[in-house]
Design a protein around this motif. Sequence first.
Motif, PDB file in Angstrom:
ATOM      1  N   ASP A   1       1.084  -1.268   0.009  1.00 15.49           N
ATOM      2  CA  ASP A   1      -0.112   0.076  -0.065  1.00 15.49           C
ATOM      3  C   ASP A   1       0.995   1.438   0.346  1.00 15.49           C
ATOM      4  N   GLU A   2       2.327   1.592   0.968  1.00 19.38           N
ATOM      5  CA  GLU A   2       3.218   2.421   1.196  1.00 19.38           C
ATOM      6  C   GLU A   2       3.264   2.697  -0.372  1.00 19.38           C
ATOM      7  N   VAL A   3       4.202   1.395  -1.210  1.00  9.54           N
ATOM      8  CA  VAL A   3       4.617   2.112  -2.193  1.00  9.54           C
ATOM      9  C   VAL A   3       3.457   2.582  -3.839  1.00  9.54           C
ATOM     10  N   ASN A   4       2.070   1.646  -3.716  1.00  9.39           N
ATOM     11  CA  ASN A   4       1.313   2.108  -4.826  1.00  9.39           C
ATOM     12  C   ASN A   4       0.987   3.969  -4.029  1.00  9.39           C
ATOM     13  N   THR A   5       0.679   3.712  -2.428  1.00  9.56           N
ATOM     14  CA  THR A   5       0.653   5.356  -2.893  1.00  9.56           C
ATOM     15  C   THR A   5       1.170   6.210  -3.400  1.00  9.56           C
ATOM     16  N   HIS A   6       2.427   6.171  -3.191  1.00  7.43           N
ATOM     17  CA  HIS A   6       4.334   7.034  -3.915  1.00  7.43           C
ATOM     18  C   HIS A   6       3.181   6.491  -4.750  1.00  7.43           C
ATOM     19  N   LEU A   7       3.171   5.847  -5.735  1.00  8.40           N
ATOM     20  CA  LEU A   7       3.121   5.968  -7.314  1.00  8.40           C
ATOM     21  C   LEU A   7       2.454   6.795  -7.644  1.00  8.40           C
TER      22      LEU A   7
END
Length: 435
Positions: free
Chosen positions: A74-80
């Motif tokens: 979730d952290e990575v996808n939110t960043h993207l």
Amino acid sequence: MNAVIERSKGKVRFAFKDSIKSLEQNKKKLSLIYLHFTFGKDKFKYSSGYKSCFDDWDFKKQRIKIKNSILNKDEVNTHLNDLEQFIYDEYRNLSQEYDNVPKHLLKYALDVKTNKIKAHNTKDKSTMAFFDVINEFLEIKEGEVSKITLKSYKQTKKRLEEYQKHYNETLMFQFIDMSFYNKFNRFMEANNYSLNTIGKHIKTTKTFLNYALIEGYSDNQRFKSDDFKIKKETTTEIYLTDDEIQQMHELDLSKYPDLEHARDVFLIGCYTGQRISDYNGLKPEDIVSIDGYKCFKIRQKKNRKYSRTVHCPITKEIEEIMSKRYNGNPPKKIIEQDLNENIKQVGQMLEWNDLIKCEFTKGGVFQTEMIVKYDLIKSHTARRSFCTNKYKAGMSIFDIMLFSGHTTEKEFYKYIRIKNQERASHIIKSGFFNV
């Protein structure tokens, strides 16, 4: 039916740094995720800072797969998602100001967002633009450096403005790197500047950048890299021998007052060893007496803050020039361009027609040209002739530098124009060998 045509917002996609084929062969291999932004004919990519592998990547959604085993999905996808929305918003804002949005401004905005760099506000006062800082520097230097040096600074500023316009870029201190260095060099080569002229502008640009760094307008020190070099080459410069100077002195130019005036000013340069800014336009009040000898008291103008005063003897030749044609006073100041044009004509009248092989780099191309000697004479030839002739005559370098203004022997040796065998002869005659 009415319609509004909107400006294209570009297109974002995320992809691995490594090829899909290589990752498919090793599905657990981690690879950096890049944001790719296409806008018009331009393309731009930027590292997301995260890595993933073939097995964990949803190629259709271009996001991390929703798998329980991936703890920070979730952290990575939110960043993207944030990067994608940010680049769209930033591009839309910049496109209101630029017809063709510069890539480096997109990169700068992303660098600030991802905390790779700080926003360009390193001073407590409001941020100053690139050319505002240069203007501040020029204001400080006015009256502190010579007019020639100040003019050189302003020429470099103009080249930078031309570069900015040509590439449709907004120069910012944070983006001065090797990419800028190479592009600026190519830009000047395309405009057919010589290697030494290009080197001069790079040197002055580094002066601007150092000022910005010292004053806190920038924290970028990439310009201090050894690769950010000031290129230069030894060009073909002539000097006039004592015999040639005497020939010029004895030439009757009474029928050509403009040539006579230029010749007389030039000869004073040959006899005093000063720069044209110092030997052109001497006044009666500059004449002083030291132990019964008349001298010109000259405050050298190259750098007013650190300039020094020298006393140049008024030789019999100078005395003859002043008494014959100027009522005992130095000749009046002459426009440097007129001096350069007229002194070449004097050399032509003296039939100094030897062809000199000149080698130089211009427009990025090394060139060789045969140029007639009289066409190489210019205002600076006077000072070069003084230094070279005094050196050949056996005067110590220390004493020559007292008049010439050179601060180091290294600079002096680069300045004079003598062959190696002449230098060897000078050293032998100086008494360092038992011959």
